[in-house]
Design an enzyme around this catalytic site. Structure first.
Site, mmCIF file in Angstrom:
data_model
loop_
_atom_site.group_PDB
_atom_site.id
_atom_site.type_symbol
_atom_site.label_atom_id
_atom_site.label_comp_id
_atom_site.label_asym_id
_atom_site.label_seq_id
_atom_site.Cartn_x
_atom_site.Cartn_y
_atom_site.Cartn_z
ATOM 1 N N LYS A 1 -3.578 15.085 -17.308
ATOM 2 C CA LYS A 1 -3.312 15.231 -16.034
ATOM 3 C C LYS A 1 -2.279 16.368 -15.903
ATOM 4 C CE LYS A 1 -4.016 10.241 -14.585
ATOM 5 N NZ LYS A 1 -5.310 10.196 -14.262
ATOM 6 N N HIS B 1 -1.698 1.335 -10.239
ATOM 7 C CA HIS B 1 -2.718 2.000 -10.958
ATOM 8 C C HIS B 1 -3.160 0.603 -11.789
ATOM 9 C CE1 HIS B 1 -5.445 3.840 -13.816
ATOM 10 N NE2 HIS B 1 -5.737 4.661 -12.911
ATOM 11 N N GLN C 1 1.571 10.344 -12.436
ATOM 12 C CA GLN C 1 1.397 11.276 -11.547
ATOM 13 C C GLN C 1 2.833 12.063 -11.386
ATOM 14 O OE1 GLN C 1 -1.441 12.390 -10.307
ATOM 15 N NE2 GLN C 1 -2.738 10.620 -10.814
ATOM 16 N N CYS D 1 -8.845 3.421 -9.482
ATOM 17 C CA CYS D 1 -8.261 2.378 -10.171
ATOM 18 C C CYS D 1 -6.849 1.543 -9.435
ATOM 19 C CB CYS D 1 -7.934 3.092 -11.483
ATOM 20 S SG CYS D 1 -9.031 3.409 -12.306
ATOM 21 N N ASP E 1 5.832 4.421 -14.433
ATOM 22 C CA ASP E 1 4.520 4.912 -14.715
ATOM 23 C C ASP E 1 4.755 6.437 -14.074
ATOM 24 O OD1 ASP E 1 2.230 5.893 -14.569
ATOM 25 O OD2 ASP E 1 1.014 4.188 -13.504
HETATM 26 C C1 LIG Z 1 -0.668 6.523 -11.369
HETATM 27 C C2 LIG Z 1 -1.349 6.635 -12.546
HETATM 28 N N1 LIG Z 1 -0.952 5.487 -13.619
HETATM 29 C C3 LIG Z 1 -1.722 5.576 -14.636
HETATM 30 C C4 LIG Z 1 -2.988 6.476 -14.756
HETATM 31 C C5 LIG Z 1 -3.640 6.192 -16.097
HETATM 32 O O1 LIG Z 1 -3.875 7.395 -16.741
HETATM 33 P P1 LIG Z 1 -4.741 7.442 -18.135
HETATM 34 O O2 LIG Z 1 -6.120 6.972 -17.674
HETATM 35 O O3 LIG Z 1 -4.701 8.656 -18.486
HETATM 36 O O4 LIG Z 1 -4.394 6.280 -19.014
HETATM 37 C C6 LIG Z 1 -3.028 7.133 -13.748
HETATM 38 C C7 LIG Z 1 -4.399 7.910 -13.716
HETATM 39 O O5 LIG Z 1 -5.514 7.547 -14.005
HETATM 40 C C8 LIG Z 1 -2.595 7.197 -12.464
HETATM 41 O O6 LIG Z 1 -2.955 7.943 -11.843
#
Ligand SMILES: Cc1ncc(COP(=O)(O)O)c(C=O)c1O
Ligand SMILES: Cc1ncc(COP(=O)(O)O)c(C=O)c1O
Lengths: 408, 134, 408, 134
Positions: free
Chosen positions: A226, A123, A203, A365, A200
């Site tokens: 999430k 991401h 998810q 993203c 990370d």
């Molecule tokens: C794998 C992963 N990492 C990071 C993020 C970033 O999360 P956030 O936008 O809540 O900071 C997301 C969600 O969009 C994600 O799916």
């Protein structure tokens, strides 16, 4: 197995209509999850009965607020099995976690020529902060590729992960493929070459049991929104020695011990990394979400999502011209990214929305991932504890209508 | 409750059989931009006549039915226009040409072609200079 | 004048009891304000009916969420008279604003030997980020002193504010003294020497009309939770040319335009500075708070607070041994910091709390100010639209009992 | 509804007439720390006898009635104790000596003196080295 009928009654939004007469079918959980009544009411009740600023107050409200707020931190610590709640740093979202580590640990430890190892399925949150750091320091980014089957290609790992690798950061689960990576093994491989390893977990923490001590990762970040919690709150877990050795990130109230005009000293963990009035009610809301998830049981949640994902993959594969991206259900979390030949993902999302079905279309993203696949976008349905087979069936039905509209 | 008339036949027609699709090389201006929301990309190439009116126009790119239909409709509409007319081209006019009600996210898709066209129109001097040098 | 009885009915928490039989008297508004029903319900209703992630979604929920969220940004822009809502950057809190500017504008523009001018009455939020920046860059911090009467001593300003001054940052209103500084004149003086001028509006925006175009400041920051809004949200206003020239702060989703594995380009304002899933419901809650404040009228609010502060200063001055810090009511916002000879502020706060009265004791995140006064702490009562003369009387009564307990 | 008995007479007595107040110089260890919440500062100086037991102890500093009373009570209690006993001194014991129910923020005030004392006790080697050098 989860009792979805009972669970659905806990989510007020699932009883609403997307359009008059068209019930909402929410299949965009990977982008952000809905909130059960228990979470909404915990926050509502806090504002109605207990709000005050935390830490600095002697009066009863401030004490109650501080107890609830720090109590939520302890819930998080137990949930991910952190050794101590002082290793749980509140963030706005997972994204802030990568930035915090890049600005503090990164700027203090990464030097010209050092390597940062990521994967091609990250991401942007776990990519762009490292690009900025690498540019500032003259460090080098390297990437573990993914294979045709959407899992990481580890065959070249010994060349990618070497003593030059100072940081290794990767996702526990891809938000596009759904690929669940072998996190524990990768952490071990990183440590074997002396790298600091960040996970990370945006998810993974919402969908399966995560134990930071078992993983042995150095840093791990995730978001509240999430995992049935509110927006505006996220978590960075870190190993104590690392967190203690790092300079602070943002400065201001609460993160200091003593402040002089010219110089200041820092507070203890976790507050060293928490400047200013924090997201108090959001932490409390996340605590309530964790109570809810714990009550359902993360093992049960994971098992249910395996079931519904499997069901969805089979059902979707019957739609002519539909391609699913990602590994088979057994290696995959509850997301199904797909394309339909002849219809742009945007058009798919807009047309199924008219049937009340919320799915996402775009690069999610993860532009580099899509670039490698040679496509600009995918449509993505993503599931959670309240998703039913009936909802999946309705999605398939709707997709077939989309094809008809496009004369396919 | 899927409103099948939502995507007017015209949109699907244009998606299947786009107008003015292609590239012009050389051209008097050319501009390309994407919609970062979704990765849709539109490029528009224009050739002007002696009166600085649009003589030929072509578009290329990838995107959804809305952005593609919009590019067809827009390029068809501007033939013969002056640069000043292009710069003044109203976005509501384009939305009207498209003729289906659009949500906010889709309005961006619909207007991408116009944004590209205007950027190109305003960018002429720069482009010109670059062509001269190259 | 404000109808406090009517207003009080809008705040559920004001009908609660601090202890059984002891109604809550909330006089800690400068630390964090309470929330009216309209704000609580706006957030509650959002979660029950409309939640989705913003910006990236085509489905209806995401569209509704994005509209509400961006609509709140427009409310903020109108409230402070920003030329355009793209100059309104969402933060977690005011504190993040100073850090954002220090990390981005500061690191790009401040060099060794440059001067940063602050005042001696700053909150740590507008001090420690500049200390960190100054230490990194070898820059020099200078301070406008305050006088005996708790107002700034501007007599030496020509020596403090010079062409060496690259940044001048000061508070529009002290959270301890309540001193309302001559913001517009100070901005002008800063611009006269070519400095970039930042205003800490954490205590001014909640309590009086603020017009960023009239002030002509370059940056201005404030928090939602001090102005009847939720925790987890704050605002940075900035001039467009500056914001555009600055590198991004945090990186991740939404703040990018294109992402490649090696390099990325940034999104337009305001999103360039907003990485990851933002505090969506918090922005919406702040929008509802602005509606509420606007309905009351910021001029009316300011006038009422002048009245109640005046009343409080007179009433408190009758308590033997009590010293109030700060200028007379006419130059002062709604805070009264004080000490009582022979009783530590901690003991004051704890004992009045037993009467249901919430006040704060400590350094209020302004250690240097207290150090200069030669005291470690003050007690502080702070007022808002719902504060009544009766509540002030009860505070005075309670303080007299504190004195008796301490045999004074 | 102010519970006037809340601050037991003893607390106020000790606040008015502290025990073991002052400084010891030279000393075997001395430590000072503040409570960043409120700026309370406590310093404790200790002299040990030949058996490494507390022979003399004094405290100084600024703070609220609770932290001051706590310092008086603690310093009174540890006279004659060994370093090991000090290191093992239980915080509940001190809270018991204070004897009034305390909110969380005030527990920090109450325990500041114990934190200072233990830091000093654990710091002896360093301090010793520093004194030898100086
Ligand atoms: C794998 C992963 N990492 C990071 C993020 C970033 O999360 P956030 O936008 O809540 O900071 C997301 C969600 O969009 C994600 O799916
Ligand atoms: C003058 C002033 N500046 C800055 C702040 C910091 O606000 P926050 O903690 O919401 O970031 C405060 C409030 O504590 C304040 O009173």
């Amino acid at each position: 197995m989860l009792d979805t009928a009972k669970i659905r009654a806990d989510f007020p939004i699932l009883a609403t209509e997307a359009y008059p007469g068209v019930p909402l079918i929410y299949l965009d959980n990977a982008a952000s999850s809905q909130k059960p009544t228990a979470v909404i009411e915990a926050m509502d009740s806090y504002y109605r009965n207990h709000h005050a600023n935390v830490h600095r107050g002697i009066h009863r409200l401030s004490e109650v607020a501080t107890n609830q707020y720090e109590g939520a931190r302890e819930k998080v610590a137990r949930f991910i099995n952190a050794p101590d709640s002082s290793q749980v740093i509140w963030l706005r979202n997972a994204t802030e976690g990568f930035n915090l580590v890049a600005y503090t640990w990164g700027r203090a430890n990464i030097q010209a020529g050092d390597e940062i190892l990521l994967t091609e399925m990250e991401h942007h949150a776990n990519l762009v902060p490292w690009q900025m750091l690498a540019e500032e320091k003259g460090a080098i980014l390297r990437f573990i590729p993914f294979k045709e089957d959407s899992t990481l290609d580890l065959s070249d790992l010994p060349n990618l992960l070497t003593e030059k690798t100072k940081l290794f950061s990767f996702t526990a689960m891809s938000n596009v493929f759904g690929t669940v990576n072998p996190t524990k093994e990768l952490v071990k491989a990183g440590h074997a070459v002396g790298a600091v390893v960040m996970v990370d977990a945006a998810q993974s923490v919402p969908h399966m049991p995560v134990d930071v001590q078992d993983l042995d990762c150095d840093f791990l970040a995730f978001s509240g929104h999430k995992m049935l919690g509110p927006t505006g709150i996220g978590v960075l877990y870190g190993k104590r020695e690392l967190l203690e050795s790092m300079p602070p990130f943002m400065a201001g109230g609460d993160m200091i011990r003593r402040v002089g005009l010219e110089k200041s000293t820092w507070n203890d963990l976790p507050w060293k990394f928490e400047a200013g009035t924090p997201s108090i009610v959001e932490a409390i809301g996340l605590g309530a979400a964790i109570d809810y998830l714990t009550e359902l049981g993360m093992d049960n949640i994971h098992a249910y999502e395996q079931f519904i994902t499997n069901y969805a993959l089979e059902a979707l594969s019957e739609v002519p011209g539909l391609t699913i991206y990602g590994p088979p259900a057994a290696q995959k979390g509850g997301v199904a990214a797909f394309t339909i030949k002849g219809v742009h993902p945007h058009d798919i999302a807009e047309l199924v929305d008219k049937d009340g079905i919320a799915i996402r279309a775009g690069h999610h993203c993860a532009m580099p991932l899509h670039k490698k696949l040679g496509i600009a976008a995918t449509a993505r349905a993503s599931f959670y504890v309240h998703t039913t087979t009936d909802e999946v069936d309705k999605l398939v039905e709707s997709l077939n209508r989309v094809r008809r509209i496009f004369r396919l | 409750m899927l409103d099948e008339s939502f995507y007017r036949e015209q949109i699907i027609d244009l998606y299947e059989n786009p107008l003015n699709h292609g590239e012009l090389d050389p051209n008097d201006f050319s501009y390309e931009e994407d919609n970062p929301l979704c990765g849709d990309v539109i490029r528009i190439d224009v050739r002007l006549d002696d009166e600085q009116r649009v003589a030929e126009v072509a578009w290329s790119g990838d995107g959804c039915a809305i952005s593609q239909a919009s590019a067809s409709l827009l390029t068809e509409e501007i033939k013969g226009m002056t640069l000043a007319e292009i710069k003044a081209f109203d976005k509501d006019k384009l939305l009207e040409l498209i003729g289906v009600p659009l949500s906010m996210a889709r309005v961006k898709c619909a207007l991408l072609s116009l944004k590209v066209l205007k950027s190109g129109a305003y960018g002429i001097p720069d482009k010109g200079v670059m062509r001269d040098e190259g």
